[in-house]
Design an enzyme around this catalytic site. Structure first.
Site, short mmCIF file in Angstrom:
data_model
loop_
_atom_site.label_atom_id
_atom_site.label_comp_id
_atom_site.label_asym_id
_atom_site.label_seq_id
_atom_site.Cartn_x
_atom_site.Cartn_y
_atom_site.Cartn_z
N LYS A 196 0.85 -1.19 0.00
CA LYS A 196 0.00 0.00 0.00
C LYS A 196 0.88 1.24 0.00
O LYS A 196 1.72 1.41 0.89
CB LYS A 196 -0.91 0.02 1.23
CG LYS A 196 -1.90 1.18 1.18
CD LYS A 196 -2.86 1.13 2.35
CE LYS A 196 -2.31 1.78 3.58
NZ LYS A 196 -2.33 3.25 3.57
N THR A 216 -10.28 3.91 10.77
CA THR A 216 -10.19 2.98 11.90
C THR A 216 -9.55 3.62 13.13
O THR A 216 -9.58 3.05 14.21
CB THR A 216 -9.40 1.72 11.50
OG1 THR A 216 -8.26 2.12 10.74
CG2 THR A 216 -10.24 0.78 10.69
N ASP A 256 -12.99 15.58 -2.71
CA ASP A 256 -12.99 16.94 -3.26
C ASP A 256 -14.28 17.09 -4.06
O ASP A 256 -15.15 16.20 -4.01
CB ASP A 256 -11.73 17.14 -4.13
CG ASP A 256 -11.28 18.60 -4.19
OD1 ASP A 256 -12.16 19.48 -4.33
OD2 ASP A 256 -10.06 18.84 -4.11
N LYS A 301 -7.04 8.53 -0.57
CA LYS A 301 -8.32 8.93 0.04
C LYS A 301 -8.85 10.23 -0.56
O LYS A 301 -8.97 11.26 0.10
CB LYS A 301 -8.18 9.07 1.56
CG LYS A 301 -7.76 7.77 2.25
CD LYS A 301 -7.80 7.91 3.76
CE LYS A 301 -7.42 6.63 4.47
NZ LYS A 301 -6.01 6.27 4.36
N ASP A 354 -3.34 4.58 -1.75
CA ASP A 354 -4.27 5.05 -0.71
C ASP A 354 -4.12 6.56 -0.52
O ASP A 354 -3.43 7.02 0.37
CB ASP A 354 -3.95 4.30 0.59
CG ASP A 354 -4.92 4.62 1.70
OD1 ASP A 354 -6.04 5.06 1.41
OD2 ASP A 354 -4.56 4.39 2.88
N ARG A 367 2.62 -0.89 10.73
CA ARG A 367 3.65 -0.88 11.77
C ARG A 367 3.97 -2.23 12.40
O ARG A 367 5.16 -2.48 12.67
CB ARG A 367 3.27 0.16 12.83
CG ARG A 367 3.45 1.57 12.30
CD ARG A 367 2.71 2.60 13.10
NE ARG A 367 1.26 2.49 12.92
CZ ARG A 367 0.37 3.31 13.44
NH1 ARG A 367 0.78 4.30 14.21
NH2 ARG A 367 -0.91 3.15 13.20
O1 C5P Z 1 0.49 0.85 10.83
P1 C5P Z 1 -0.94 0.44 10.64
O2 C5P Z 1 -1.14 -1.06 10.54
O3 C5P Z 1 -1.87 1.09 11.65
O4 C5P Z 1 -1.32 1.04 9.21
C1 C5P Z 1 -2.64 1.03 8.71
C2 C5P Z 1 -2.64 1.68 7.36
O5 C5P Z 1 -3.97 1.67 6.84
C3 C5P Z 1 -2.18 3.14 7.36
O6 C5P Z 1 -1.44 3.33 6.16
C4 C5P Z 1 -3.46 3.94 7.31
O7 C5P Z 1 -3.31 5.14 6.58
C5 C5P Z 1 -4.39 3.01 6.55
N1 C5P Z 1 -5.82 3.17 6.79
C6 C5P Z 1 -6.38 3.11 8.06
N2 C5P Z 1 -7.73 3.28 8.22
C7 C5P Z 1 -8.52 3.51 7.16
C8 C5P Z 1 -7.97 3.55 5.87
C9 C5P Z 1 -6.60 3.36 5.71
O8 C5P Z 1 -5.66 2.87 9.03
N3 C5P Z 1 -9.83 3.63 7.32
#
Ligand code: C5P
Length: 241
Positions: free
Chosen positions: A46, A128, A77, A74, A72, A219
């Site tokens: 991603k 999330t 606009d 998002k 990603d 992460r």
């Molecule tokens: O590090 P982590 O596992 O929290 O990363 C989650 C990834 O998913 C991040 O890149 C974040 O921008 C993305 N994301 C999210 N929630 C959403 C959409 C995308 O955490 N609703």
């Protein structure tokens, strides 16, 4: 014994999206070592805002030649701007890309016409990282995250969108309403891992059982002392969990 994962294939049909997208939330110099470490595992990557705003479309196109890429950004606009931006993204070779469902039906309506077998839009419902307190702070009337997700899901479906980003806690009801849909869930944490800034989390196996098509994990992999081992453990959990 870890299960041997099939060799990476850039198969472009939606039914074969990889089970896991690793979030490349990092600068470009760190990308090649991580991808080298994960070579041969059945994962996609991603590319989010951090990497895109540093390295741009050229890097995305390059990565998309050899890997399933989830871009990603998002988009959110006015309809004309999103439609034009989406048309540019459709030419980059990425498999899926995100728009905020909160942009409304007019913003979403023109997007399905840009989709192909190997390219699909995903509507982001509620981030999330957000909980009820956050939604109340925004003045959202249906501040319960589950209700808010449902409302945005219905709105996006009415616009012809069949792919969604949602939390593992909400994917079950959405998947039940649209079994053929694509549901990608961030907010996934292996048992015992730190939640970081994610609020609505579940384990990989829970997310899959609830109907997630693929997971996005950052992460817990990218900051692990052994990213390959962490990835393999997650893939094993998805295969057997
Ligand atoms: O590090 P982590 O596992 O929290 O990363 C989650 C990834 O998913 C991040 O890149 C974040 O921008 C993305 N994301 C999210 N929630 C959403 C959409 C995308 O955490 N609703």
């Amino acid at each position: 014994m870890p299960t041997q994962q099939p060799q990476q294939q850039n198969d472009r049909s939606q039914s074969t999206l990889p089970p896991l997208f690793v979030a490349l939330d990092m600068g470009e110099p760190d990308v090649a070592p991580l991808m080298g470490d994960l070579a041969g595992l059945n994962v996609g990557y991603k590319v989010g805002m951090e990497l895109f705003y540093q390295s741009g479309a050229a890097l995305v196109r390059k990565l998309a030649k050899d890997h399933p890429i989830f871009l990603d950004l998002k988009l959110h606009d006015i309809p004309n701007t999103v439609q034009s931006a989406a048309a540019r993204i459709a030419d980059m070779g990425v498999r899926v890309t995100t728009v905020h469902a909160a942009g409304g039906e007019a913003m979403l309506a023109g997007l399905p016409a840009l989709e192909r077998d190997d390219f699909q839009f995903l509507a982001v419902t509620v981030l999330t990282s957000m909980n009820e307190h956050d939604l109340t702070g925004l003045g959202v009337l249906d501040a319960n995250p589950a209700q808010r997700v449902q409302r945005l899901f219905t709105l996006a479906r009415n616009s012809g969108i069949t792919g969604f980003i949602c939390s593992p806690l909400e994917v079950k009801s959405l998947h039940a309403a649209l079994p053929e849909g694509t549901f990608i869930t961030p907010g996934v944490r292996p048992a015992g891992a730190k939640a970081d800034d994610q609020n609505r989390v579940a384990t990989p196996a829970q997310a899959k059982r609830s109907g997630a098509t693929s997971l996005v994990i950052g992460r817990p992999i990218t900051r692990a002392s052994d990213p390959r081992a962490s990835t393999q453990t997650i893939l094993d959990e998805l295969a057997h969990g």
